[in-house]
Design a protein around this motif. Sequence first.
Motif, mmCIF file in Angstrom:
data_model
loop_
_atom_site.group_PDB
_atom_site.id
_atom_site.type_symbol
_atom_site.label_atom_id
_atom_site.label_comp_id
_atom_site.label_asym_id
_atom_site.label_seq_id
_atom_site.Cartn_x
_atom_site.Cartn_y
_atom_site.Cartn_z
ATOM 1 N N THR A 42 89.029 65.008 40.716
ATOM 2 C CA THR A 42 90.075 66.056 40.905
ATOM 3 C C THR A 42 89.678 67.238 41.659
ATOM 4 O OG1 THR A 42 91.031 65.497 38.566
ATOM 5 C CG2 THR A 42 91.459 67.729 39.809
ATOM 6 N N ALA A 43 88.363 67.440 41.641
ATOM 7 C CA ALA A 43 87.795 68.713 42.607
ATOM 8 C C ALA A 43 87.058 68.028 43.912
ATOM 9 C CB ALA A 43 86.371 69.012 41.746
ATOM 10 N N GLY A 44 87.126 66.741 43.950
ATOM 11 C CA GLY A 44 86.867 66.072 45.585
ATOM 12 C C GLY A 44 85.411 66.387 45.571
ATOM 13 N N THR A 45 84.511 66.146 44.351
ATOM 14 C CA THR A 45 83.182 66.227 44.470
ATOM 15 C C THR A 45 82.435 65.108 43.889
ATOM 16 O OG1 THR A 45 83.143 67.261 42.438
ATOM 17 C CG2 THR A 45 83.065 68.794 44.296
ATOM 18 N N LEU A 46 83.050 64.080 44.042
ATOM 19 C CA LEU A 46 82.506 62.666 43.672
ATOM 20 C C LEU A 46 81.028 62.321 44.413
ATOM 21 C CD1 LEU A 46 85.697 60.393 43.200
ATOM 22 C CD2 LEU A 46 84.306 61.441 41.342
ATOM 23 N N ALA A 47 80.196 61.371 43.517
ATOM 24 C CA ALA A 47 78.950 61.175 44.206
ATOM 25 C C ALA A 47 79.123 59.658 44.305
ATOM 26 C CB ALA A 47 77.859 61.058 43.547
ATOM 27 N N VAL A 48 79.112 58.962 45.725
ATOM 28 C CA VAL A 48 79.532 57.605 46.000
ATOM 29 C C VAL A 48 78.277 56.999 46.360
ATOM 30 C CG1 VAL A 48 80.460 56.048 47.613
ATOM 31 C CG2 VAL A 48 81.832 58.210 46.806
ATOM 32 N N MET A 49 77.943 55.816 45.807
ATOM 33 C CA MET A 49 76.805 55.045 46.020
ATOM 34 C C MET A 49 77.259 53.709 46.854
ATOM 35 S SD MET A 49 75.925 55.519 42.117
ATOM 36 C CE MET A 49 77.357 56.142 41.968
#
Length: 297
Positions: free
Chosen positions: A135-142
């Motif tokens: 929702t915040a647009g702050t995901l961590a992507v591996m």
Amino acid sequence: MEVGFCGPGLMGAPMIRHLLRAGHTVHVWNRTRDKAEALAKDGAKVASTPAALADSAELIFLCVSDAAAVEQVVFDPQHGIATAAQGAAGNARVRRIVDHSSIAPSATRGFAQRAAAARIGWVDAPVSGGVAGATAGTLAVMAGGAAADVEAATPVIRAYAARVTHMGDAGAGQTAKLCNQSIVTATVAAIAEAVSLAQRSGIDAARLTEALAGGWADSVLLQTFVPRMTSSGATPIGAMRTFQKDVDTIAAAAYETGTPMPVAGTVQQVLRLAAAMGLADADFSAFVDVLQPGKRR
């Protein structure tokens, strides 16, 4: 850019909205069409089949439940993305698939090989951060996959991710996510034990967030789950069955690599007990209900 997205669920829907706000045209498909149509008011275009995305977008994202769902969406003999690309005589637009689903690394490597036969690059890109991060647009992507494919997808992924880390070849992103989930599930289980101990000892468990703030036990998980485990009515952020799927995958990877993981094994048994108690669809915080079955919140 025109992109496709399969799986507008709890995580996928906010990710799609970020893509739209970033100016991308997003073609959306979901097995339950209502979930896709709910995003039409935000500007998404609803696709009738996954195959239709192959003609509409160069880059297609997946955020579905498990490896079986990934295989069906991409390789279904009639409506799969790769099937459409192989039958399009080189006219299909799709060039890359980014899989945000959490599945086994071995399955990912097999899918990447099959996709290559249809001239499609594969990026396994599981995420961490939960619904709040989406929702915040702050995901961590591996991310795993060829460097060129990861580099091409990264600018688009940054619409909803604060960080994209290329971990290696196909399957490496999924392995990193398993490492993440081994830490997360063990930590949430430990928080449930701490809450249960506090309550059975007669102290206010809800005050643990304040008491432990700033210390070594403090974390985003502590601040998130103590309130959820000591009160009721919070909006669900995920189901226990999802944790069970992830921990079962961790166990399989541990077996394949000969890695001792006794803590993950214990968490796996707790999650199986939760399912036997009818808590498979309960929120992640139901770990505490397994420990205190007679004291449901």
